[in-house]
Design a protein around this motif. Structure first.
Motif, PDB file in Angstrom:
ATOM      1  N   HIS A  36       0.839  -1.201   0.000  1.00 16.45           N
ATOM      2  CA  HIS A  36       0.000   0.000   0.000  1.00 16.45           C
ATOM      3  C   HIS A  36       0.874   1.252   0.000  1.00 16.45           C
ATOM      4  O   HIS A  36       0.606   2.217   0.728  1.00 16.45           O
ATOM      5  CB  HIS A  36      -0.925  -0.001   1.214  1.00 16.45           C
ATOM      6  CG  HIS A  36      -1.923  -1.117   1.190  1.00 16.45           C
ATOM      7  ND1 HIS A  36      -3.015  -1.116   0.358  1.00 16.45           N
ATOM      8  CD2 HIS A  36      -1.969  -2.287   1.873  1.00 16.45           C
ATOM      9  CE1 HIS A  36      -3.711  -2.221   0.533  1.00 16.45           C
ATOM     10  NE2 HIS A  36      -3.092  -2.953   1.446  1.00 16.45           N
ATOM     11  N   ALA A  37       1.902   1.256  -0.828  1.00 17.01           N
ATOM     12  CA  ALA A  37       2.874   2.356  -0.851  1.00 17.01           C
ATOM     13  C   ALA A  37       2.237   3.685  -1.213  1.00 17.01           C
ATOM     14  O   ALA A  37       2.656   4.732  -0.704  1.00 17.01           O
ATOM     15  CB  ALA A  37       4.010   2.029  -1.813  1.00 17.01           C
ATOM     16  N   ASP A  38       1.226   3.663  -2.070  1.00 11.64           N
ATOM     17  CA  ASP A  38       0.594   4.922  -2.440  1.00 11.64           C
ATOM     18  C   ASP A  38      -0.092   5.583  -1.241  1.00 11.64           C
ATOM     19  O   ASP A  38      -0.030   6.795  -1.077  1.00 11.64           O
ATOM     20  CB  ASP A  38      -0.405   4.711  -3.581  1.00 11.64           C
ATOM     21  CG  ASP A  38      -1.405   3.607  -3.294  1.00 11.64           C
ATOM     22  OD1 ASP A  38      -1.090   2.713  -2.496  1.00 11.64           O
ATOM     23  OD2 ASP A  38      -2.508   3.641  -3.883  1.00 11.64           O
ATOM     24  N   ASN A  39      -0.713   4.791  -0.384  1.00  5.68           N
ATOM     25  CA  ASN A  39      -1.314   5.337   0.834  1.00  5.68           C
ATOM     26  C   ASN A  39      -0.262   5.602   1.903  1.00  5.68           C
ATOM     27  O   ASN A  39      -0.367   6.567   2.656  1.00  5.68           O
ATOM     28  CB  ASN A  39      -2.377   4.398   1.390  1.00  5.68           C
ATOM     29  CG  ASN A  39      -3.578   4.290   0.475  1.00  5.68           C
ATOM     30  OD1 ASN A  39      -3.887   5.223  -0.260  1.00  5.68           O
ATOM     31  ND2 ASN A  39      -4.242   3.155   0.509  1.00  5.68           N
ATOM     32  N   ALA A  40       0.742   4.735   1.996  1.00  2.00           N
ATOM     33  CA  ALA A  40       1.784   4.900   3.005  1.00  2.00           C
ATOM     34  C   ALA A  40       2.660   6.105   2.724  1.00  2.00           C
ATOM     35  O   ALA A  40       3.269   6.659   3.643  1.00  2.00           O
ATOM     36  CB  ALA A  40       2.640   3.634   3.094  1.00  2.00           C
ATOM     37  N   ALA A  41       2.710   6.543   1.459  1.00  2.00           N
ATOM     38  CA  ALA A  41       3.522   7.710   1.108  1.00  2.00           C
ATOM     39  C   ALA A  41       2.976   8.979   1.749  1.00  2.00           C
ATOM     40  O   ALA A  41       3.713   9.957   1.929  1.00  2.00           O
ATOM     41  CB  ALA A  41       3.581   7.865  -0.403  1.00  2.00           C
ATOM     42  N   GLN A  42       1.716   8.972   2.119  1.00  2.22           N
ATOM     43  CA  GLN A  42       1.112  10.137   2.761  1.00  2.22           C
ATOM     44  C   GLN A  42       1.448  10.232   4.239  1.00  2.22           C
ATOM     45  O   GLN A  42       1.200  11.257   4.866  1.00  2.22           O
ATOM     46  CB  GLN A  42      -0.407  10.094   2.583  1.00  2.22           C
ATOM     47  CG  GLN A  42      -0.840  10.109   1.137  1.00  2.22           C
ATOM     48  CD  GLN A  42      -2.320   9.840   0.983  1.00  2.22           C
ATOM     49  OE1 GLN A  42      -3.031   9.652   1.954  1.00  2.22           O
ATOM     50  NE2 GLN A  42      -2.789   9.823  -0.258  1.00  2.22           N
ATOM     51  N   LEU A  43       2.008   9.173   4.805  1.00  2.00           N
ATOM     52  CA  LEU A  43       2.357   9.153   6.229  1.00  2.00           C
ATOM     53  C   LEU A  43       3.706   9.818   6.459  1.00  2.00           C
ATOM     54  O   LEU A  43       4.606   9.735   5.617  1.00  2.00           O
ATOM     55  CB  LEU A  43       2.403   7.713   6.745  1.00  2.00           C
ATOM     56  CG  LEU A  43       1.118   6.900   6.629  1.00  2.00           C
ATOM     57  CD1 LEU A  43       1.365   5.472   7.062  1.00  2.00           C
ATOM     58  CD2 LEU A  43       0.015   7.528   7.462  1.00  2.00           C
ATOM     59  N   THR A  44       3.852  10.440   7.623  1.00  2.00           N
ATOM     60  CA  THR A  44       5.151  11.004   7.986  1.00  2.00           C
ATOM     61  C   THR A  44       6.051   9.885   8.487  1.00  2.00           C
ATOM     62  O   THR A  44       5.588   8.775   8.775  1.00  2.00           O
ATOM     63  CB  THR A  44       4.994  12.071   9.091  1.00  2.00           C
ATOM     64  OG1 THR A  44       4.520  11.432  10.287  1.00  2.00           O
ATOM     65  CG2 THR A  44       4.033  13.170   8.665  1.00  2.00           C
ATOM     66  N   ILE A  45       7.325  10.181   8.620  1.00  2.00           N
ATOM     67  CA  ILE A  45       8.275   9.176   9.116  1.00  2.00           C
ATOM     68  C   ILE A  45       7.936   8.768  10.553  1.00  2.00           C
ATOM     69  O   ILE A  45       8.094   7.607  10.921  1.00  2.00           O
ATOM     70  CB  ILE A  45       9.737   9.671   8.976  1.00  2.00           C
ATOM     71  CG1 ILE A  45      10.721   8.526   9.230  1.00  2.00           C
ATOM     72  CG2 ILE A  45      10.017  10.821   9.918  1.00  2.00           C
ATOM     73  CD1 ILE A  45      10.765   7.514   8.140  1.00  2.00           C
ATOM     74  N   ASN A  46       7.424   9.704  11.335  1.00  2.00           N
ATOM     75  CA  ASN A  46       7.021   9.381  12.712  1.00  2.00           C
ATOM     76  C   ASN A  46       5.818   8.442  12.732  1.00  2.00           C
ATOM     77  O   ASN A  46       5.732   7.549  13.577  1.00  2.00           O
ATOM     78  CB  ASN A  46       6.708  10.651  13.496  1.00  2.00           C
ATOM     79  CG  ASN A  46       7.957  11.429  13.825  1.00  2.00           C
ATOM     80  OD1 ASN A  46       9.047  10.873  13.909  1.00  2.00           O
ATOM     81  ND2 ASN A  46       7.801  12.736  14.004  1.00  2.00           N
ATOM     82  N   GLU A  47       4.882   8.651  11.821  1.00  2.00           N
ATOM     83  CA  GLU A  47       3.720   7.770  11.748  1.00  2.00           C
ATOM     84  C   GLU A  47       4.120   6.372  11.258  1.00  2.00           C
ATOM     85  O   GLU A  47       3.602   5.367  11.758  1.00  2.00           O
ATOM     86  CB  GLU A  47       2.661   8.372  10.835  1.00  2.00           C
ATOM     87  CG  GLU A  47       2.002   9.610  11.418  1.00  2.00           C
ATOM     88  CD  GLU A  47       1.096  10.324  10.439  1.00  2.00           C
ATOM     89  OE1 GLU A  47       0.159  10.992  10.904  1.00  2.00           O
ATOM     90  OE2 GLU A  47       1.338  10.219   9.210  1.00  2.00           O
ATOM     91  N   LEU A  48       5.031   6.303  10.309  1.00  2.00           N
ATOM     92  CA  LEU A  48       5.515   4.989   9.847  1.00  2.00           C
ATOM     93  C   LEU A  48       6.247   4.253  10.964  1.00  2.00           C
ATOM     94  O   LEU A  48       6.038   3.058  11.170  1.00  2.00           O
ATOM     95  CB  LEU A  48       6.437   5.158   8.639  1.00  2.00           C
ATOM     96  CG  LEU A  48       5.757   5.427   7.309  1.00  2.00           C
ATOM     97  CD1 LEU A  48       6.796   5.730   6.232  1.00  2.00           C
ATOM     98  CD2 LEU A  48       4.903   4.245   6.906  1.00  2.00           C
ATOM     99  N   ALA A  49       7.109   4.978  11.670  1.00  2.00           N
ATOM    100  CA  ALA A  49       7.814   4.361  12.795  1.00  2.00           C
ATOM    101  C   ALA A  49       6.831   3.965  13.886  1.00  2.00           C
ATOM    102  O   ALA A  49       7.003   2.935  14.546  1.00  2.00           O
ATOM    103  CB  ALA A  49       8.877   5.304  13.339  1.00  2.00           C
TER     104      ALA A  49
END
Length: 90
Positions: A36-49
């Motif tokens: 889901h990279a297209d949706n995950a690209a909208q997340l900040t690095i803090n949200e991904l972590a």
């Protein structure tokens, strides 16, 4: 102090089995985010972590549930030599 081979083998097996499941869940989460990279690209690095950090509690919890029965079977196999622990775990 001499540790008997079955006890040493059981002590070596248990943390590796638990670690396998934890790593499996981490890799699965990373694969899900990549899928889901297209949706995950909208997340900040803090949200991904944060997905890994806050999800780790669930990962450890579920890995514990998955590991409980094999741990108990291995423990019984150490105490009772004729118990077919390896066959049951497989």
């Amino acid at each position: 102090m001499i540790i008997f081979a079955p006890v040493k083998k059981a002590l070596f097996f248990q943390p590796l089995y638990f670690l396998f499941w934890v790593l499996y869940f981490i890799v699965s989460r990373a694969g899900f985010l990549l899928y889901h990279a297209d949706n995950a690209a909208q997340l900040t690095i803090n949200e991904l972590a944060g997905t890994f950090w806050y999800g780790s509690r669930l990962d450890f919890s579920f890995a514990s549930y998955l590991s409980a029965v094999p741990f108990i079977v291995a423990f019984i196999g150490v105490l009772w030599k004729r118990f077919p622990a390896a066959g049951i775990i497989r």
